[in-house]
Design an enzyme around this catalytic site. Structure first.
Site, PDB file in Angstrom:
ATOM      1  N   HIS A  30       0.855  -1.185   0.000  1.00  0.00           N
ATOM      2  CA  HIS A  30       0.000   0.000   0.000  1.00  0.00           C
ATOM      3  C   HIS A  30       0.895   1.241   0.000  1.00  0.00           C
ATOM      4  CE1 HIS A  30      -3.487   2.439   0.439  1.00  0.00           C
ATOM      5  NE2 HIS A  30      -3.083   2.954   1.594  1.00  0.00           N
ATOM      6  N   HIS A  42      -2.890   9.174   1.192  1.00  0.00           N
ATOM      7  CA  HIS A  42      -2.906   7.968   0.359  1.00  0.00           C
ATOM      8  C   HIS A  42      -4.294   7.745  -0.213  1.00  0.00           C
ATOM      9  CE1 HIS A  42      -4.367   5.424   3.928  1.00  0.00           C
ATOM     10  NE2 HIS A  42      -3.982   6.560   4.482  1.00  0.00           N
ATOM     11  N   CYS A 175      -3.598   2.861  -5.311  1.00  0.00           N
ATOM     12  CA  CYS A 175      -2.768   3.693  -4.435  1.00  0.00           C
ATOM     13  C   CYS A 175      -1.401   3.999  -5.035  1.00  0.00           C
ATOM     14  CB  CYS A 175      -2.612   3.020  -3.067  1.00  0.00           C
ATOM     15  SG  CYS A 175      -1.846   1.370  -3.120  1.00  0.00           S
TER      16      CYS A 175
END
Length: 265
Positions: A30, A42, A175
């Site tokens: 991530h 994010h 992401c």
């Protein structure tokens, strides 16, 4: 610089860094942009945006950001909402900021601890040469594209926190795509099958299954298997190279104010 990824300590971070953390036993990573003061911006699916963040209760928008970014924050006409609590309050570094996001947007601010979760912290590498890029055992850890100055990176991240980054899609708009855009202002335009995410393109372009299921058994008995392996590996390497955001031909540098019209905000 490791072959899998580049691990760093939190005190080594600089505002504007592209950071990531591995999830679920290194299954995927991530990504986000570190904006200073233990805060990370994010992108994730709105329905799961509370993951890696705690409930905020009236965060002062003017706190914690470089002065060069305040033109974006202070000019906002709407206040962000807060995500749901999903971390231990004792580990959260900034409960007033953590979890802040606009309604229906997957762009969220989390404290560094909540972003990392139970994993470790890694620094995404920019402007690596093609040999370093291809030597990585996993995609999504580096790119051949150069990074823009930190101030521009943070400005984009904050603008997109306020205005969104389109609809989240694990293959075409995830992401890593968000972090890569913030760092480079490069977007994959047109109607691509995949976005700029190195980890997605690594898996989609990977031909290791063909090696394991067909080529390797033949390798013991003839040179045909060796040729098949060489061709398969070569194709895999070329696909990894050609889909990198730094070299692919379907990428444009897009001003942040045009992102919404391109991604359909």
């Amino acid at each position: 610089m490791g072959y899998l990824s580049h691990r760093v300590n939190p005190d080594q971070l600089k505002p504007g860094d592209h950071i990531y953390t591995w999830r679920t036993a290194f299954t995927y990573s991530h990504h986000g942009i570190y904006v200073g003061e233990n805060k990370v911006i994010h992108f994730t699916a709105p329905e799961t945006a509370s993951s890696g963040s705690c409930t905020g209760t009236g965060w002062n928008l003017s706190s914690g950001f470089p002065s060069s970014c305040m033109n974006f924050i202070d000019g906002g006409s709407s206040q962000p909402k807060s995500g749901s609590q999903s971390c231990d309050r004792g580990s959260c570094l900034s409960t007033y900021a953590c979890g802040s996001q606009q309604p229906e947007s997957g762009v969220i601010i989390s404290c560094l601890n909540c972003f990392i979760g139970t994993g470790s912290l890694y620094l995404y590498q920019y402007e690596v040469n093609k040999y370093v890029h291809l030597s990585k055992l996993r995609g999504g850890t580096c790119t051949m594209a150069p990074s823009d100055p930190p101030e521009e990176v943070i400005d984009r991240a904050i603008y997109l926190w306020r205005n969104g980054f389109g609809k989240y899609n694990v293959v075409r708009n995830n992401c890593e795509d968000f972090a890569l855009y913030c760092k480079t202002s490069r977007l994959v335009t047109g109607k691509p099958a995949t976005g700029s995410s190195g980890q997605v393109n690594f898996f989609i372009n990977s031909s290791w299954k063909a090696i394991v299921t067909s080529a390797l058994p033949k390798l013991v008995f003839s040179t045909t298997g060796a040729v098949t392996v060489a061709v398969t590996v070569g194709t895999h390497c070329w696909n990894r190279y050609s889909t990198d955001v730094g070299v692919r031909d379907d990428v444009e540098k897009i001003h942040v104010e045009r992102v919404g019209s391109i991604l359909g905000n």
